[in-house]
Design a protein around this motif. Structure first.
Motif, PDB file in Angstrom:
ATOM      1  N   ALA A 123      -5.838 -37.488 -11.254  1.00  0.00           N
ATOM      2  CA  ALA A 123      -6.304 -37.086  -9.929  1.00  0.00           C
ATOM      3  C   ALA A 123      -6.311 -35.571  -9.754  1.00  0.00           C
ATOM      4  O   ALA A 123      -7.110 -35.040  -8.992  1.00  0.00           O
ATOM      5  N   TRP A 124      -5.447 -34.889 -10.466  1.00  0.00           N
ATOM      6  CA  TRP A 124      -5.301 -33.452 -10.266  1.00  0.00           C
ATOM      7  C   TRP A 124      -5.457 -32.686 -11.573  1.00  0.00           C
ATOM      8  O   TRP A 124      -4.563 -31.951 -11.998  1.00  0.00           O
ATOM      9  N   ASP A 125      -6.613 -32.814 -12.191  1.00  0.00           N
ATOM     10  CA  ASP A 125      -6.853 -32.147 -13.468  1.00  0.00           C
ATOM     11  C   ASP A 125      -6.802 -30.628 -13.374  1.00  0.00           C
ATOM     12  O   ASP A 125      -6.564 -29.953 -14.371  1.00  0.00           O
ATOM     13  N   ASP A 126      -7.049 -30.105 -12.195  1.00  0.00           N
ATOM     14  CA  ASP A 126      -7.120 -28.652 -12.076  1.00  0.00           C
ATOM     15  C   ASP A 126      -5.791 -28.005 -11.677  1.00  0.00           C
ATOM     16  O   ASP A 126      -5.764 -26.837 -11.288  1.00  0.00           O
ATOM     17  N   ILE A 127      -4.687 -28.728 -11.776  1.00  0.00           N
ATOM     18  CA  ILE A 127      -3.386 -28.148 -11.437  1.00  0.00           C
ATOM     19  C   ILE A 127      -3.011 -27.123 -12.502  1.00  0.00           C
ATOM     20  O   ILE A 127      -3.057 -27.403 -13.696  1.00  0.00           O
ATOM     21  N   GLU A 128      -2.644 -25.935 -12.066  1.00  0.00           N
ATOM     22  CA  GLU A 128      -2.210 -24.882 -12.978  1.00  0.00           C
ATOM     23  C   GLU A 128      -0.764 -25.137 -13.394  1.00  0.00           C
ATOM     24  O   GLU A 128       0.064 -25.517 -12.569  1.00  0.00           O
ATOM     25  N   PRO A 129      -0.431 -24.935 -14.672  1.00  0.00           N
ATOM     26  CA  PRO A 129       0.965 -25.101 -15.086  1.00  0.00           C
ATOM     27  C   PRO A 129       1.854 -24.057 -14.404  1.00  0.00           C
ATOM     28  O   PRO A 129       1.388 -22.971 -14.069  1.00  0.00           O
ATOM     29  N   PRO A 130       3.110 -24.392 -14.188  1.00  0.00           N
ATOM     30  CA  PRO A 130       4.016 -23.443 -13.530  1.00  0.00           C
ATOM     31  C   PRO A 130       4.283 -22.233 -14.418  1.00  0.00           C
ATOM     32  O   PRO A 130       4.128 -22.296 -15.634  1.00  0.00           O
ATOM     33  N   ALA A 131       4.702 -21.161 -13.805  1.00  0.00           N
ATOM     34  CA  ALA A 131       5.042 -19.950 -14.553  1.00  0.00           C
ATOM     35  C   ALA A 131       6.155 -20.273 -15.541  1.00  0.00           C
ATOM     36  O   ALA A 131       7.104 -20.993 -15.227  1.00  0.00           O
ATOM     37  N   GLY A 132       6.026 -19.789 -16.737  1.00  0.00           N
ATOM     38  CA  GLY A 132       7.041 -20.027 -17.756  1.00  0.00           C
ATOM     39  C   GLY A 132       6.874 -21.336 -18.505  1.00  0.00           C
ATOM     40  O   GLY A 132       7.700 -21.674 -19.349  1.00  0.00           O
ATOM     41  N   PHE A 133       5.813 -22.094 -18.198  1.00  0.00           N
ATOM     42  CA  PHE A 133       5.587 -23.365 -18.885  1.00  0.00           C
ATOM     43  C   PHE A 133       5.266 -23.105 -20.348  1.00  0.00           C
ATOM     44  O   PHE A 133       4.434 -22.282 -20.682  1.00  0.00           O
ATOM     45  N   GLU A 177       2.465 -43.828 -13.307  1.00  0.00           N
ATOM     46  CA  GLU A 177       2.257 -43.054 -12.081  1.00  0.00           C
ATOM     47  C   GLU A 177       1.945 -41.599 -12.414  1.00  0.00           C
ATOM     48  O   GLU A 177       1.076 -40.988 -11.790  1.00  0.00           O
ATOM     49  N   CYS A 178       2.620 -41.058 -13.400  1.00  0.00           N
ATOM     50  CA  CYS A 178       2.357 -39.669 -13.812  1.00  0.00           C
ATOM     51  C   CYS A 178       0.937 -39.527 -14.375  1.00  0.00           C
ATOM     52  O   CYS A 178       0.258 -38.530 -14.103  1.00  0.00           O
ATOM     53  N   MET A 196      10.903 -49.586 -15.772  1.00  0.00           N
ATOM     54  CA  MET A 196      10.898 -48.530 -14.769  1.00  0.00           C
ATOM     55  C   MET A 196      10.289 -47.250 -15.349  1.00  0.00           C
ATOM     56  O   MET A 196       9.469 -46.591 -14.695  1.00  0.00           O
ATOM     57  N   MET A 197      10.618 -46.929 -16.592  1.00  0.00           N
ATOM     58  CA  MET A 197      10.081 -45.723 -17.214  1.00  0.00           C
ATOM     59  C   MET A 197       8.586 -45.873 -17.513  1.00  0.00           C
ATOM     60  O   MET A 197       7.824 -44.916 -17.370  1.00  0.00           O
ATOM     61  N   ARG A 198       8.147 -47.074 -17.907  1.00  0.00           N
ATOM     62  CA  ARG A 198       6.713 -47.304 -18.110  1.00  0.00           C
ATOM     63  C   ARG A 198       5.949 -47.145 -16.807  1.00  0.00           C
ATOM     64  O   ARG A 198       4.867 -46.562 -16.767  1.00  0.00           O
ATOM     65  N   ASN A 199       6.506 -47.678 -15.724  1.00  0.00           N
ATOM     66  CA  ASN A 199       5.862 -47.535 -14.408  1.00  0.00           C
ATOM     67  C   ASN A 199       5.798 -46.071 -13.989  1.00  0.00           C
ATOM     68  O   ASN A 199       4.777 -45.608 -13.474  1.00  0.00           O
ATOM     69  N   LEU A 200       6.872 -45.335 -14.219  1.00  0.00           N
ATOM     70  CA  LEU A 200       6.898 -43.919 -13.890  1.00  0.00           C
ATOM     71  C   LEU A 200       5.862 -43.152 -14.717  1.00  0.00           C
ATOM     72  O   LEU A 200       5.136 -42.313 -14.197  1.00  0.00           O
ATOM     73  N   SER A 201       5.763 -43.497 -15.986  1.00  0.00           N
ATOM     74  CA  SER A 201       4.777 -42.861 -16.860  1.00  0.00           C
ATOM     75  C   SER A 201       3.359 -43.157 -16.376  1.00  0.00           C
ATOM     76  O   SER A 201       2.498 -42.269 -16.364  1.00  0.00           O
TER      77      SER A 201
END
Length: 102
Positions: free
Chosen positions: A83-93, A76-77, A69-74
């Motif tokens: 798919a979303w390389d341009d996502i900005e990290p959240p504030a405080g990351f 998926e992540c 289950m954890m391998r599948n989740l990894s």
């Protein structure tokens, strides 16, 4: 952990989704216990990584296939990250506290 939120699911499909979410959360709990508390000669027990849904009065132990289950989740992540390389990290990351896997 107490996952008491919301109302009783009205359909079998929504009950199954809630139970699957509880299984995933229990698997995450198992992984955390295994990584943070278990020693070299010790292993976390899936039977002792328990979630209880107070409203439904339902208890869920971490599934025995938590590694799969954890391998599948990894995976998926990783797909989301590709798919979303341009996502900005959240504030405080703080990247120094992040754990990255290939």
């Amino acid at each position: 952990m107490n996952l008491a939120k919301g109302i009783e699911p009205k359909t079998d499909e929504s009950r199954l989704r809630t139970t699957n979410a509880m299984n995933c959360a229990a698997a995450l709990l198992h992984q955390h216990v295994d990584m943070e508390f278990a020693g070299r000669d010790e292993k976390a027990s899936n039977e002792q990584c328990v979630l209880f849904h107070t409203f439904r009065q339902e208890r869920v132990c971490a599934p025995q296939n938590y590694r799969t289950m954890m391998r599948n989740l990894s995976a998926e992540c990783r797909n989301i990250a590709r798919a979303w390389d341009d996502i900005e990290p959240p504030a405080g990351f703080n990247p120094s506290q992040a754990k990255y896997r290939n």
